[in-house]
Design an enzyme around this catalytic site. Structure first.
Site, short mmCIF file in Angstrom:
data_model
loop_
_atom_site.label_atom_id
_atom_site.label_comp_id
_atom_site.label_asym_id
_atom_site.label_seq_id
_atom_site.Cartn_x
_atom_site.Cartn_y
_atom_site.Cartn_z
N GLY A 45 0.79 -1.24 0.00
CA GLY A 45 0.00 0.00 0.00
C GLY A 45 0.81 1.28 0.00
N ASP A 101 1.09 3.23 4.43
CA ASP A 101 0.01 4.00 3.82
C ASP A 101 -0.95 4.53 4.87
OD1 ASP A 101 -0.92 1.47 4.45
OD2 ASP A 101 -1.82 1.07 2.49
N ASP A 104 -4.34 2.25 10.98
CA ASP A 104 -5.76 2.00 11.27
C ASP A 104 -5.86 1.41 12.68
OD1 ASP A 104 -8.43 1.45 11.14
OD2 ASP A 104 -8.39 0.35 9.26
N LYS A 132 -6.37 6.85 10.98
CA LYS A 132 -7.76 6.87 11.43
C LYS A 132 -7.74 6.96 12.94
CE LYS A 132 -9.61 4.02 7.66
NZ LYS A 132 -10.15 2.71 7.27
N ASP A 160 -5.65 -0.17 -1.91
CA ASP A 160 -6.48 -0.98 -2.80
C ASP A 160 -7.75 -1.47 -2.12
OD1 ASP A 160 -5.10 -2.89 -1.04
OD2 ASP A 160 -6.02 -4.41 -2.33
P1 XMP Z 1 -3.84 -1.66 10.67
O1 XMP Z 1 -5.26 -1.93 11.07
O2 XMP Z 1 -2.95 -2.85 10.79
O3 XMP Z 1 -4.01 -1.34 9.15
O4 XMP Z 1 -3.28 -0.41 11.31
C1 XMP Z 1 -2.94 -1.02 8.37
C2 XMP Z 1 -3.07 -1.69 7.03
O5 XMP Z 1 -4.41 -2.08 6.73
C3 XMP Z 1 -4.74 -1.65 5.43
N1 XMP Z 1 -5.86 -0.68 5.54
C4 XMP Z 1 -6.50 -0.14 4.52
N2 XMP Z 1 -6.33 -0.32 3.21
N3 XMP Z 1 -8.06 1.22 2.79
C5 XMP Z 1 -7.13 0.36 2.35
O6 XMP Z 1 -6.96 0.22 1.13
C6 XMP Z 1 -8.31 1.46 4.11
O7 XMP Z 1 -9.17 2.26 4.47
C7 XMP Z 1 -7.48 0.73 5.01
N4 XMP Z 1 -7.41 0.69 6.36
C8 XMP Z 1 -6.40 -0.17 6.64
C9 XMP Z 1 -3.50 -1.06 4.84
O8 XMP Z 1 -2.83 -2.04 4.09
C10 XMP Z 1 -2.65 -0.69 6.01
O9 XMP Z 1 -1.26 -0.78 5.78
#
Ligand code: XMP
Length: 182
Positions: A45, A101, A104, A132, A160
């Site tokens: 990403g 990227d 979350d 987020k 993606d």
């Molecule tokens: P975490 O929850 O591990 O998330 O902090 C990080 C990874 O989850 C993917 N991610 C997203 N990918 N749109 C996306 O395309 C989103 O809204 C989204 N939220 C989380 C992403 O790969 C990130 O590195």
């Protein structure tokens, strides 16, 4: 592709301007460093963000890579971060900047940091394009953050859905039926 987009959240121009500002902040953090930084993008990403960011950075650097997956197929909820490809470069005694990227739930960054610490780098910092805040836990903090966004699934600029839309130049939300039909 354009027909799948519900709304643009962050435009190409806003992205360019903010990435430029982030590059200045990052450059100010690593003055005159020798032998330089090791950038560690979390694939896949972060690739577009990485490509734009590192070309704005003046210092000497190496590039390592690590692959983590938390989404498999047509889903918009994290299934838990798992390591797909381990780091491919020696970072012992080096300053490391992790590039991701989006921050979350924090599972991805937590996993990568734990993994990199095993290699005993001199320092580890993190730059994320998006965050987020509603979900990010207190123990996973990024040193450089591009934009804070609401808790909705976004695509574009490297992000993606089911493998698509990474080449869409803006950060956007898809039409609701695109998320369910894949
Ligand atoms: P975490 O929850 O591990 O998330 O902090 C990080 C990874 O989850 C993917 N991610 C997203 N990918 N749109 C996306 O395309 C989103 O809204 C989204 N939220 C989380 C992403 O790969 C990130 O590195």
């Amino acid at each position: 592709m354009e027909g799948d987009i519900e709304r643009v959240l962050i435009s190409e121009q806003q992205l360019a301007q903010r990435v430029d500002e982030m590059a200045r902040d990052i450059a100010a953090c690593y003055p005159e460093m020798d032998p330089g930084l090791v950038m560690v993008p979390i694939l896949s990403g972060s690739i577009i963000f990485l490509a734009d960011l590192i070309r704005l950075l003046p210092m000497k650097m190496k590039l390592g890579m690590i692959t983590v997956s938390s989404y498999s197929g047509a889903v918009t909820e994290s299934q838990g971060a798992s390591l797909k490809m381990d780091l491919n470069i020696d970072i012992r005694g080096q300053h490391v900047l992790i590039i991701d990227d989006i921050l979350d739930t924090g599972g991805t960054l937590r996993l990568v940091r734990e993994r990199l610490r095993l290699h005993e780098p001199k320092s580890i910092r993190t730059a994320v394009l998006l965050r987020k805040p509603s979900k990010a836990p207190k123990d996973v903090v990024a040193d450089f953050v591009g934009f804070e966004i609401a808790d909705e699934f976004v695509v574009g600029y490297g992000l993606d859905y089911d493998g698509h839309y990474r080449n869409y130049p803006n950060i956007a939300v898809l039409k609701a039926d695109r998320y369910t039909t894949g």
